[in-house]
Write an enzyme that holds these catalytic residues in place. Structure first.
Site, PDB file in Angstrom:
ATOM      1  N   LYS A   1      35.405  39.195  28.176  1.00 52.55           N
ATOM      2  CA  LYS A   1      35.886  38.645  29.443  1.00 52.55           C
ATOM      3  C   LYS A   1      35.311  39.478  30.584  1.00 52.55           C
ATOM      4  O   LYS A   1      35.439  40.712  30.587  1.00 52.55           O
ATOM      5  CB  LYS A   1      37.420  38.736  29.434  1.00 52.55           C
ATOM      6  CG  LYS A   1      38.132  37.721  30.280  1.00 52.55           C
ATOM      7  CD  LYS A   1      39.630  37.812  29.963  1.00 52.55           C
ATOM      8  CE  LYS A   1      40.459  36.883  30.782  1.00 52.55           C
ATOM      9  NZ  LYS A   1      41.889  37.170  30.601  1.00 52.55           N
TER      10      LYS A   1
HETATM   11  O1  G3P Z   1      44.911  36.263  31.637  1.00 46.73           O
HETATM   12  C1  G3P Z   1      44.678  35.716  32.879  1.00 46.73           C
HETATM   13  C2  G3P Z   1      45.804  34.931  33.506  1.00 46.73           C
HETATM   14  O2  G3P Z   1      46.252  33.925  32.640  1.00 46.73           O
HETATM   15  C3  G3P Z   1      46.854  35.733  34.175  1.00 46.73           C
HETATM   16  O3  G3P Z   1      47.991  34.995  34.515  1.00 46.73           O
HETATM   17  O4  G3P Z   1      50.346  34.883  35.228  1.00 46.73           O
HETATM   18  O5  G3P Z   1      49.069  37.018  35.540  1.00 46.73           O
HETATM   19  O6  G3P Z   1      48.592  35.039  36.961  1.00 46.73           O
HETATM   20  P1  G3P Z   1      49.056  35.522  35.628  1.00 46.73           P
END
Ligand code: G3P
Length: 230
Positions: free
Chosen positions: A83
């Site tokens: 990633k």
């Molecule tokens: O892993 C990336 C993403 O899904 C993060 O989500 O909830 O931290 O905005 P969030």
């Protein structure tokens, strides 16, 4: 739509993998930090729990160092997907890794033009962050819709990985638009199973079945002579 779980919690991953419905895992530095475990050990553990891609994120900001980190990460298991952030150096790294046959997930995508660049760099996955987009007054679904349109216009094979999903309506809308993958917290995946009418329906059927006084498995066993009647 493929389902990835967005966590580095191995017990959550194992529980979901047992349903047969989990297609992969995404992690990020925040999730690794929450796990409290060594990143190599926990990434190896996660890779053994699922057959699909497990995203492991680089933390360097320059291309050379990203490549060195990617070498460490991709040696962990064959299903590691590197990633990288959506920056110039991130996309240089994406191009080099994907030319080399390594899966790459380009993360922190907040515009359709960024997604276009990631596809041109050969990304396996693009991660538009729906929830964070909504939090800042933009419409996360418009972003998914635009990326779908652009990728279809040019037949890009990069998969749209709807990320930062917060609730079941995000899943429904992303699936309607045709996102290839959704990554979400375990609790969102579990919530997709639920409906009050399913619970009520089961309750009603069992109540009525009880009035028949019959059984299914025992009746078959008795008929086959495997179990004495009575
Ligand atoms: O892993 C990336 C993403 O899904 C993060 O989500 O909830 O931290 O905005 P969030």
């Amino acid at each position: 739509m493929k389902f990835f779980v967005d966590t580095a919690d191995t017990s959550e991953i194992a529980e979901l993998a047992a349903t047969g419905l989990l297609d992969g895992v995404t992690t990020n530095p925040t999730l690794i930090s929450k796990s409290g475990k060594d990143f190599i050990a926990v990434t190896r553990e996660i890779c053994a729990l699922v057959d699909g891609p497990v995203s492991a994120e680089v933390v360097a900001l320059d291309h050379r160092q990203m490549m060195r980190e990617a070498d460490v990460l991709r040696a962990i298991a064959p299903n590691v997907c590197i990633k990288v952030p959506l920056t110039v150096d991130g996309l240089k790294t994406c191009k080099a890794l994907s030319d080399d046959g390594t899966m790459v997930n380009v993360t922190l995508c907040f515009s359709a033009n960024q997604a276009l660049l990631a596809a041109k760099a050969g990304a396996s996955f693009i991660s538009p962050f729906i929830g964070r987009h909504d939090d800042n007054g933009f419409d996360g679904m418009d972003l998914i819709r635009d990326i779908r349109l652009i990728y279809d216009n040019y037949a890009f094979e990069t998969e749209i990985l709807a990320a930062s999903i917060r609730h079941p309506v995000h899943v429904l809308e992303a699936a309607r638009i045709g996102a290839d993958v959704g990554t979400m917290p375990a609790k969102v995946i579990w919530s997709l199973f639920n409906h009050v009418l399913t619970d009520k329906g089961i309750e009603g059927f069992l109540k009525d079945w009880a009035t028949t006084g019959q059984t299914i498995v025992e009746a078959i066993e008795e008929a086959a002579g495997e179990k004495p009647a009575g």
